[in-house]
Design an enzyme around this catalytic site. Structure first.
Site, mmCIF file in Angstrom:
data_model
loop_
_atom_site.group_PDB
_atom_site.id
_atom_site.type_symbol
_atom_site.label_atom_id
_atom_site.label_comp_id
_atom_site.label_asym_id
_atom_site.label_seq_id
_atom_site.Cartn_x
_atom_site.Cartn_y
_atom_site.Cartn_z
ATOM 1 N N CYS A 70 0.830 -1.207 0.000
ATOM 2 C CA CYS A 70 0.000 0.000 0.000
ATOM 3 C C CYS A 70 0.870 1.265 0.000
ATOM 4 C CB CYS A 70 -0.923 -0.043 1.220
ATOM 5 S SG CYS A 70 -1.798 1.481 1.574
ATOM 6 N N CYS A 73 0.068 3.747 2.737
ATOM 7 C CA CYS A 73 0.553 3.228 4.027
ATOM 8 C C CYS A 73 2.037 3.545 4.206
ATOM 9 C CB CYS A 73 0.325 1.719 4.130
ATOM 10 S SG CYS A 73 -1.403 1.220 4.082
#
Length: 148
Positions: A70, A73
């Site tokens: 991600c 993230c």
């Protein structure tokens, strides 16, 4: 058995077992009696460890649900580290990898990452998905427990 981790003494280098209820506390090394600072970095957790820490924590807990693939993230990770350092001794910051612990993500209804949950006394007080900075995370923790 309840969750415990180890903290390395900055004075003598010995590992000290620290239970979940004392992760945010100042302690002393069992070997040399030098001070052990509170946890000041995000702690990776999975499974029952999360429940143990949240149940036993005497301070607010920020949980960061994330995954290695991600991009957002990875972008927010430095902010998560900053808030952990800024709130050391007053809050705990945990990281849950949704790829390794999908059951925890499901338990918290995580459908988008990064996803943040603030807990206090075993109860979720706030949940938000998306990129946020450490100032916003700190505000959440302040509201959850009067973090100075």
């Amino acid at each position: 058995m309840s969750y415990a981790t180890t903290r390395t003494c900055p004075g003598c280098g010995r590992d000290n077992r620290v239970p979940a209820s004392h992760l945010a506390d100042n302690g002393r090394c069992g070997a040399c009696k030098q001070p052990l600072p509170p946890l000041s970095e995000p702690l990776d957790v999975e499974g029952e460890d999360l429940a143990d820490i949240v149940r036993e924590a005497r301070v607010p807990v920020l949980i960061d649900f994330w995954a290695s693939w991600c991009s957002p993230c990875r972008m927010v990770a430095p902010e998560v580290r900053k808030v952990a350092a800024e709130t050391a001794g007053k809050a705990l910051v945990l990281k849950v990898n949704t790829e390794e612990s999908p059951e925890l993500a499901a338990q918290f209804g995580v459908s988008a990452i990064p996803n943040f949950v603030v807990m206090r006394g075993g109860k979720a007080l706030l949940q938000q998905a998306g990129l946020v900075n450490h100032h916003r995370m700190r505000t959440w923790l302040e509201r959850a427990g009067q973090v100075n």
